[in-house]
Scaffold this motif. Structure first.
Motif, PDB file in Angstrom:
ATOM      1  N   GLN A 123      23.454 -13.322  -9.824  1.00 57.30           N
ATOM      2  CA  GLN A 123      23.811 -13.346  -8.404  1.00 57.30           C
ATOM      3  C   GLN A 123      25.328 -13.315  -8.238  1.00 57.30           C
ATOM      4  O   GLN A 123      25.861 -12.613  -7.385  1.00 57.30           O
ATOM      5  N   GLN A 124      25.994 -14.043  -9.114  1.00 58.04           N
ATOM      6  CA  GLN A 124      27.461 -14.114  -9.041  1.00 58.04           C
ATOM      7  C   GLN A 124      28.097 -12.731  -9.192  1.00 58.04           C
ATOM      8  O   GLN A 124      29.102 -12.435  -8.565  1.00 58.04           O
ATOM      9  N   GLY A 168      26.637 -10.037  -8.339  1.00 63.00           N
ATOM     10  CA  GLY A 168      26.091  -9.173  -7.295  1.00 63.00           C
ATOM     11  C   GLY A 168      24.867  -8.386  -7.715  1.00 63.00           C
ATOM     12  O   GLY A 168      24.584  -7.330  -7.155  1.00 63.00           O
ATOM     13  N   GLN A 192      26.939  -1.254 -12.980  1.00 66.79           N
ATOM     14  CA  GLN A 192      25.958  -2.348 -12.936  1.00 66.79           C
ATOM     15  C   GLN A 192      25.713  -2.917 -14.329  1.00 66.79           C
ATOM     16  O   GLN A 192      25.607  -4.133 -14.512  1.00 66.79           O
ATOM     17  N   ARG A 233      28.398  -5.157 -15.219  1.00 64.42           N
ATOM     18  CA  ARG A 233      28.302  -6.443 -14.524  1.00 64.42           C
ATOM     19  C   ARG A 233      27.236  -7.341 -15.152  1.00 64.42           C
ATOM     20  O   ARG A 233      27.400  -8.558 -15.202  1.00 64.42           O
ATOM     21  N   ASP A 268      35.868  -2.203  -8.993  1.00 65.76           N
ATOM     22  CA  ASP A 268      34.881  -3.237  -8.665  1.00 65.76           C
ATOM     23  C   ASP A 268      34.834  -4.303  -9.750  1.00 65.76           C
ATOM     24  O   ASP A 268      34.796  -5.501  -9.470  1.00 65.76           O
ATOM     25  N   LEU A 315      35.839  -8.320  -9.678  1.00 68.78           N
ATOM     26  CA  LEU A 315      34.994  -9.404 -10.182  1.00 68.78           C
ATOM     27  C   LEU A 315      35.789 -10.329 -11.106  1.00 68.78           C
ATOM     28  O   LEU A 315      35.710 -11.561 -11.003  1.00 68.78           O
ATOM     29  N   GLU A 357      37.911 -12.567  -9.061  1.00 68.43           N
ATOM     30  CA  GLU A 357      37.167 -13.707  -8.503  1.00 68.43           C
ATOM     31  C   GLU A 357      36.974 -14.796  -9.545  1.00 68.43           C
ATOM     32  O   GLU A 357      37.140 -15.987  -9.264  1.00 68.43           O
ATOM     33  N   ARG A 367      35.666  -6.332  -3.660  1.00 67.50           N
ATOM     34  CA  ARG A 367      34.509  -5.659  -4.244  1.00 67.50           C
ATOM     35  C   ARG A 367      33.850  -4.804  -3.176  1.00 67.50           C
ATOM     36  O   ARG A 367      33.629  -5.280  -2.061  1.00 67.50           O
ATOM     37  N   SER A 412      30.499  -2.764  -1.806  1.00 65.84           N
ATOM     38  CA  SER A 412      29.103  -3.220  -1.869  1.00 65.84           C
ATOM     39  C   SER A 412      28.410  -2.651  -3.110  1.00 65.84           C
ATOM     40  O   SER A 412      28.868  -1.683  -3.705  1.00 65.84           O
ATOM     41  N   VAL A 413      27.267  -3.276  -3.469  1.00 61.60           N
ATOM     42  CA  VAL A 413      26.506  -2.836  -4.636  1.00 61.60           C
ATOM     43  C   VAL A 413      25.985  -1.449  -4.347  1.00 61.60           C
ATOM     44  O   VAL A 413      25.919  -0.553  -4.986  1.00 61.60           O
TER      45      VAL A 413
END
Ligand SMILES: Nc1ncnc2c1ncn2[C@@H]1O[C@H](COP(=O)(O)OP(=O)(O)OP(=O)(O)O)[C@@H](O)[C@H]1O
Ligand SMILES: [Mg+2]
Lengths: 239, 409
Positions: free
Chosen positions: A131-132, A134, A150, A153, A183, A187, A190, A236, A238-239
């Motif tokens: 979740q962190q 995304g 993805q 991530r 992106d 991350l 963050e 970031r 959006s996904v």
């Protein structure tokens, strides 16, 4: 003054290539504090990856000392090094290195297999990390069903799952296009803001701009150590 | 890392390459099922032999004439024993229950427009006692029929089926060679004997009838017979009885002390047991050959595990990077190999059970008796093979350097 998280003293690494000796690191000393965001730069073959592998306990120095969180890792055996990698270090690789035909969730759980974390906590932990980054809605997807960004991530979530002291990323944007690279950097920004120590290797100056400190290597030597007064911050998409 | 997780990881890894996993297991599957089937067949044959010995009464001798020897050399002269010898044995050898003389021949039997070639035995009623023959229908011969050489017959079940089908043969007249006989009885079904011959494919006539009408009378020995079947009472010392019979017959035939017996005595259950032993040796040999195939299967496992370690070098590197110790990696691959062998062994056991079940119930394949001890033994053995042949590949995997493994192309 507190002891630095990472302290490298006169680290050397030599590879034997037949008759010839290749010095990948020729005596590097540096220290990194807890919570720093460091970029390592330098031309190809300058020893960046070699340095990262030593910091990540994937390899041991030929000479010199490296201590992580006060522990001199040059004295440890293979199992002890494995335990350090498991608990203190989260790796992010250029090629993602996810297990094929395995769900994102199970990929993220992989470091937990080798930890003391009780099995019933694994799913929550892994879900939280996904979740962190995304990917809360992609947990059952296999790597082949995810885009490059993805997948990277998922790899970052895997690096986070054991709550390591530091995240080591060797060219994490190297296999991604510019936008997805941004992106991924957002991350990292963050995570840094949350207090994680982040060290990443990159070729690209615009990626290094995100870091607060840049170490430059040339021919196996550390030639520059600069602070970045105004690091770049990205949102970031959006996904 | 917990064992359960290790097993789950192993099964996941093996499922990814399901066809290859199955082909790898094939050696173990064949090995395990072959071992169990071979041992089961051996045990089944042994049981069959035991049953046959039991059906013969367990304590039966054959006594038949042989060549007379003179001065240490065999002559061409065949000595034939006769009906009087049978009476003598029955009366004078302690422990003997009955001694039944036989004359045997074979030939065509015709009823209506059907004909059938079968064994023709001349007997007296003592045969029924000696061989545990039961009359299913009709009666035995009468004393009068035996003494006069009457044209009456008792037929085996096979002959009954072939010539009369489902109709009642009692009282019917059939033709044996060139004379007519009346059927007075039908024997109860007995099945195959130790040599696999159909014991029901036979007809019985009074011994005198066979002698007069088929074999002919030997003028020098008018009461000669082909052999005598002797049964002893249960629990008697068979070797002692054999010795007594030998002495009695030598005396009766006036055989000089240094000459060989002009007759032979065979202990039937001993004969069957000897044959069973040979069969047992053969089956044991086959079971060993099957075990060798298990070992060959193990080598196949080792081969595939080595390939698998090489293929998955990067995975090993990744696992090490996220914290797997060399022991973790060693265990992972070892368990994979054990699961592979264990599953192969399990499938092998199922196949063996299926094979033996089909053999026992439908005559497909070969029947037998499965020994659960052998099942567990071969399962354990295949797991052991998993450990033995999986260890080296697993060790190789665990000894990889994390950084080399991660970089492996
Ligand atoms: N396993 C190895 N065996 C022999 N030489 C090696 C090995 N790994 C690295 N080297 C050598 O060490 C030097 C430094 O390599 P390193 O991978 O650290 O470079 P790098 O800065 O990461 O380069 P790049 O930007 O291309 O990734 C190079 O000259 C390389 O050839
Ligand atoms: Mg590099």
């Amino acid at each position: 003054m507190p002891k630095p998280l990472i302290e490298v003293r006169d680290a050397k690494k030599v590879y034997q290539m037949g008759e010839e000796k290749v010095w990948a690191l020729k005596g590097v000393s540096l220290s990194i504090e807890q919570g720093e965001f460091v970029a390592i730069m330098g031309s190809s073959g300058s020893g960046k990856s070699t340095m990262m592998n030593l910091l990540g306990c994937l390899d041991v120095a030929s000479e010199g000392n490296i201590s992580l969180d006060g522990v001199d890792v040059s004295q440890l055996n293979k199992s002890e090094l494995a335990a350090i990698r498991n608990r203190r270090i989260g790796f992010v690789f250029q090629q993602f290195n996810l297990l094929p035909r395995t769900s994102a969730l199970d990929n993220v759980c992989l470091p937990l297999l080798y930890s003391d974390v009780p099995e019933n906590e694994w799913p929550q932990r892994a879900e939280k990390c996904l979740q962190q980054v995304g990917l809360g809605t992609r947990m059952d997807h296999h790597p082949s069903q995810l885009s490059g960004g993805q997948q990277q991530r998922v790899a970052i979530a895997r690096a986070l799952v054991n709550q390591p002291l530091m995240i080591l990323a060797d060219e994490p944007t190297g296999a991604l296009d510019t936008q997805t690279g941004m992106d991924v950097m957002a991350l990292f920004g963050e995570l840094h803001a949350e207090g994680k120590t982040i060290i990443l290797v990159t070729h690209e100056p615009e990626i290094a701009e995100f870091a607060h400190r840049t170490l430059t290597f040339r021919d196996g030597e550390l030639v520059a150590d600069e602070r970045n007064a105004s690091p770049r911050i990205a949102q970031r998409s959006s996904v | 890392m917990k064992l359960l997780i290790l097993f789950r990881t192993a099964i996941t890894a093996l499922r990814v390459n399901i066809l290859r996993s199955f082909l790898t297991m094939l050696g173990i599957i064949i090995g395990v099922s072959a071992v169990i089937i071979m041992v089961a067949m051996g045990a089944g044959a042994q049981q069959q032999v035991d049953n046959q010995i039991k059906s013969l009464g367990g304590n039966v001798f054959f006594v038949m004439g042989s060549f007379r020897s003179s001065g240490g050399a065999r002559t061409a002269q065949v000595v034939r024993i006769n009906e009087d010898d049978a009476g003598l044995i029955e009366r004078q050898v302690p422990g003997v229950e009955a001694a039944a003389p036989y004359l045997s021949s074979n030939g065509q039997v015709i009823y209506g427009n059907l004909n059938w070639s079968t064994g023709i035995n001349g007997i007296d009623n003592r045969s029924f006692q000696v061989r545990d023959w039961e009359i299913a229908d009709g009666r035995e011969f009468t004393q009068q029929e035996i003494q006069s050489g009457a044209k009456v017959a008792i037929i085996g079940e096979r002959v009954h089926k072939e010539l009369f089908g489902i109709s009642n043969p009692i009282g019917q007249t059939m033709r044996v060679k060139n004379f007519n006989v009346t059927v007075v009885g039908v024997l109860a079904e007995k099945g195959q004997d130790a040599r696999g011959e159909d014991q029901d494919d036979v007809i019985f006539l009074p011994i005198k009838t066979v002698r007069n009408k088929i074999t002919g009378v030997d003028s020098t020995n008018p009461k000669s017979v082909r052999f005598i079947q002797v049964s002893a009472y249960d629990g008697e010392d068979m070797d002692y009885i054999e010795e007594q019979m030998r002495e009695l017959l030598r005396q009766r035939m006036r055989v000089p002390a240094n000459a060989d017996d002009p007759f032979r005595i065979r202990n039937v259950s001993e004969m069957i047991a000897t044959r069973a032993e040979t069969m047992q040796v053969f089956n044991t040999l086959l079971a060993w050959v099957a075990s060798v195939s298990l070992v060959v299967g193990g080598i196949g496992i080792m081969n595939i595990m080595l390939v698998s370690v090489t293929e998955r070098t990067r995975e090993i590197g990744l696992r090490m990077a996220v914290g797997a110790t060399p022991i973790d990696i060693l265990r992972q691959f070892l368990i994979e190999s054990i699961v592979l062998c264990g599953a192969g062994g399990g499938i092998g056991v199922l196949i063996a059970y299926l094979f033996v079940f089909l053999g026992n119930n439908y005559g497909i394949g070969a029947g037998g008796v499965i020994d659960t001890q052998v099942v567990f033994l071969s399962l354990g053995f295949s797991a052991l093979i998993g450990v033995f042949f999986g260890y080296y590949p697993a060790l190789k995997a665990s000894q990889l350097e994390p950084i080399d493994a991660l970089r492996y192309e």
